[in-house]
Each structure stands twice: as structure tokens, then as C-alpha cells.
Design a protein around this motif. Sequence first.
Motif, PDB file in Angstrom:
ATOM      1  N   ARG A 105       0.823  -1.208   0.000  1.00 48.53           N
ATOM      2  CA  ARG A 105       0.000   0.000   0.000  1.00 48.53           C
ATOM      3  C   ARG A 105       0.859   1.261   0.000  1.00 48.53           C
ATOM      4  O   ARG A 105       0.496   2.266  -0.617  1.00 48.53           O
ATOM      5  N   GLN A 106       1.988   1.226   0.689  1.00 46.80           N
ATOM      6  CA  GLN A 106       2.889   2.384   0.666  1.00 46.80           C
ATOM      7  C   GLN A 106       3.391   2.645  -0.742  1.00 46.80           C
ATOM      8  O   GLN A 106       3.588   3.788  -1.139  1.00 46.80           O
ATOM      9  N   PHE A 107       3.596   1.584  -1.499  1.00 48.05           N
ATOM     10  CA  PHE A 107       4.058   1.711  -2.881  1.00 48.05           C
ATOM     11  C   PHE A 107       2.913   2.088  -3.826  1.00 48.05           C
ATOM     12  O   PHE A 107       3.038   3.013  -4.624  1.00 48.05           O
ATOM     13  N   ALA A 108       1.786   1.368  -3.727  1.00 45.92           N
ATOM     14  CA  ALA A 108       0.744   1.450  -4.748  1.00 45.92           C
ATOM     15  C   ALA A 108      -0.492   2.237  -4.345  1.00 45.92           C
ATOM     16  O   ALA A 108      -1.330   2.527  -5.194  1.00 45.92           O
ATOM     17  N   GLY A 109      -0.638   2.555  -3.074  1.00 43.95           N
ATOM     18  CA  GLY A 109      -1.830   3.261  -2.637  1.00 43.95           C
ATOM     19  C   GLY A 109      -2.891   2.310  -2.119  1.00 43.95           C
ATOM     20  O   GLY A 109      -2.702   1.098  -2.067  1.00 43.95           O
ATOM     21  N   GLU A 110      -4.019   2.885  -1.746  1.00 42.66           N
ATOM     22  CA  GLU A 110      -5.085   2.094  -1.125  1.00 42.66           C
ATOM     23  C   GLU A 110      -5.624   1.019  -2.063  1.00 42.66           C
ATOM     24  O   GLU A 110      -5.905  -0.094  -1.649  1.00 42.66           O
ATOM     25  N   ASP A 111      -5.789   1.342  -3.352  1.00 41.59           N
ATOM     26  CA  ASP A 111      -6.214   0.341  -4.344  1.00 41.59           C
ATOM     27  C   ASP A 111      -4.951  -0.362  -4.852  1.00 41.59           C
ATOM     28  O   ASP A 111      -4.525  -0.187  -5.986  1.00 41.59           O
ATOM     29  N   TYR A 112      -4.356  -1.145  -3.985  1.00 42.92           N
ATOM     30  CA  TYR A 112      -3.030  -1.703  -4.249  1.00 42.92           C
ATOM     31  C   TYR A 112      -3.009  -2.774  -5.333  1.00 42.92           C
ATOM     32  O   TYR A 112      -1.934  -3.188  -5.761  1.00 42.92           O
ATOM     33  N   GLU A 113      -4.170  -3.213  -5.811  1.00 43.09           N
ATOM     34  CA  GLU A 113      -4.187  -4.170  -6.924  1.00 43.09           C
ATOM     35  C   GLU A 113      -4.207  -3.468  -8.281  1.00 43.09           C
ATOM     36  O   GLU A 113      -4.121  -4.116  -9.314  1.00 43.09           O
ATOM     37  N   GLN A 114      -4.302  -2.157  -8.276  1.00 43.25           N
ATOM     38  CA  GLN A 114      -4.208  -1.373  -9.508  1.00 43.25           C
ATOM     39  C   GLN A 114      -2.747  -1.377  -9.963  1.00 43.25           C
ATOM     40  O   GLN A 114      -1.850  -1.139  -9.162  1.00 43.25           O
ATOM     41  N   ALA A 115      -2.510  -1.647 -11.232  1.00 47.26           N
ATOM     42  CA  ALA A 115      -1.149  -1.645 -11.762  1.00 47.26           C
ATOM     43  C   ALA A 115      -0.576  -0.227 -11.749  1.00 47.26           C
ATOM     44  O   ALA A 115      -1.293   0.742 -11.987  1.00 47.26           O
ATOM     45  N   HIS A 116       0.694  -0.130 -11.461  1.00 44.77           N
ATOM     46  CA  HIS A 116       1.420   1.142 -11.491  1.00 44.77           C
ATOM     47  C   HIS A 116       2.302   1.109 -12.740  1.00 44.77           C
ATOM     48  O   HIS A 116       3.337   0.442 -12.758  1.00 44.77           O
ATOM     49  N   VAL A 117       1.865   1.798 -13.810  1.00 45.48           N
ATOM     50  CA  VAL A 117       2.580   1.781 -15.092  1.00 45.48           C
ATOM     51  C   VAL A 117       2.891   3.228 -15.475  1.00 45.48           C
ATOM     52  O   VAL A 117       2.008   3.949 -15.955  1.00 45.48           O
ATOM     53  N   PRO A 118       4.136   3.670 -15.272  1.00 47.86           N
ATOM     54  CA  PRO A 118       4.492   5.053 -15.591  1.00 47.86           C
ATOM     55  C   PRO A 118       4.310   5.370 -17.082  1.00 47.86           C
ATOM     56  O   PRO A 118       4.372   4.471 -17.933  1.00 47.86           O
ATOM     57  N   PRO A 119       4.097   6.636 -17.427  1.00 51.07           N
ATOM     58  CA  PRO A 119       3.890   7.028 -18.829  1.00 51.07           C
ATOM     59  C   PRO A 119       4.993   6.559 -19.777  1.00 51.07           C
ATOM     60  O   PRO A 119       4.704   6.140 -20.896  1.00 51.07           O
ATOM     61  N   ALA A 120       6.250   6.610 -19.359  1.00 52.39           N
ATOM     62  CA  ALA A 120       7.343   6.170 -20.238  1.00 52.39           C
ATOM     63  C   ALA A 120       7.214   4.686 -20.567  1.00 52.39           C
ATOM     64  O   ALA A 120       7.541   4.256 -21.680  1.00 52.39           O
ATOM     65  N   ALA A 121       6.726   3.899 -19.621  1.00 55.16           N
ATOM     66  CA  ALA A 121       6.517   2.469 -19.872  1.00 55.16           C
ATOM     67  C   ALA A 121       5.321   2.262 -20.797  1.00 55.16           C
ATOM     68  O   ALA A 121       5.386   1.452 -21.731  1.00 55.16           O
ATOM     69  N   ARG A 122       4.248   2.990 -20.550  1.00 52.55           N
ATOM     70  CA  ARG A 122       3.055   2.872 -21.397  1.00 52.55           C
ATOM     71  C   ARG A 122       3.376   3.144 -22.867  1.00 52.55           C
ATOM     72  O   ARG A 122       2.794   2.538 -23.760  1.00 52.55           O
ATOM     73  N   ALA A 123       4.312   4.053 -23.105  1.00 50.20           N
ATOM     74  CA  ALA A 123       4.679   4.406 -24.476  1.00 50.20           C
ATOM     75  C   ALA A 123       5.343   3.248 -25.212  1.00 50.20           C
ATOM     76  O   ALA A 123       5.290   3.188 -26.442  1.00 50.20           O
TER      77      ALA A 123
END
Length: 105
Positions: free
Chosen positions: A67-85
Motif C-alpha cells: 500500500r505504501q508503494f501502490a496506494g489504497e487500491d493496491y491491486e491497480q497496476a502502477h505503469v508510468p507514462p514512459a513504460a506505457r509508451a
Amino acid sequence: MIERIWHGWTEPEDADEYERLLREEIFPGVAEQGIEGYRSVRILRRSRDDEVEFVTAMQFESVEAIRQFAGEDYEQAHVPPAARALLTRYDDRVHHYELRAHVEC
């Protein structure tokens, strides 16, 4: 320990750049956040004829550390814009597994 597992896919010509981004920018940036309970990440890569699949397995000591890394909805993927590109598709949600055993040979 809990493993946070996520999948993403690139075109073959973007795979090396995406791997570089993971190794040199994204995961060093996660480590610099100093999240207590974040232990490691493994990057897996598999080439297919028309795409390259990546699996990331991040290891955390607890759901609270995630949760410290991803937030309260910790099952949501964290994909930065540079990766999405660079990705053609990716999991919107991650899966978490309790590590039950680790056997080294």
C-alpha cells in the motif's frame, strides 16, 4: 513475504528499451522511495514470434508495504507514462501471492 506479479508486452523492437527503462529508471526509482518492507524485484522476459512478454515480481514483507508503494487500491497496476509508451498491452490489475516456500539448490 508477498509477491506482486504483473505482465506487460512490447513489440520485439521495443523490448530492449523497455528492459533498460525497468532496470535503469523505474525500479531504481522505486528503491529510492525507501518503502519499508520492499525487498526486491525480478524481471522475467519471454520472446514470442510477434511480441515480447515481461513479468515483474516485486517482493514485499506485507500488504501494508505494498500500500505504501501502490496506494489504497493496491491491486491497480502502477505503469508510468514512459513504460506505457513502449508497451502494446499490459495488465491493469496485479496479482498478489503469499510466498510459502523458497528453496535454493
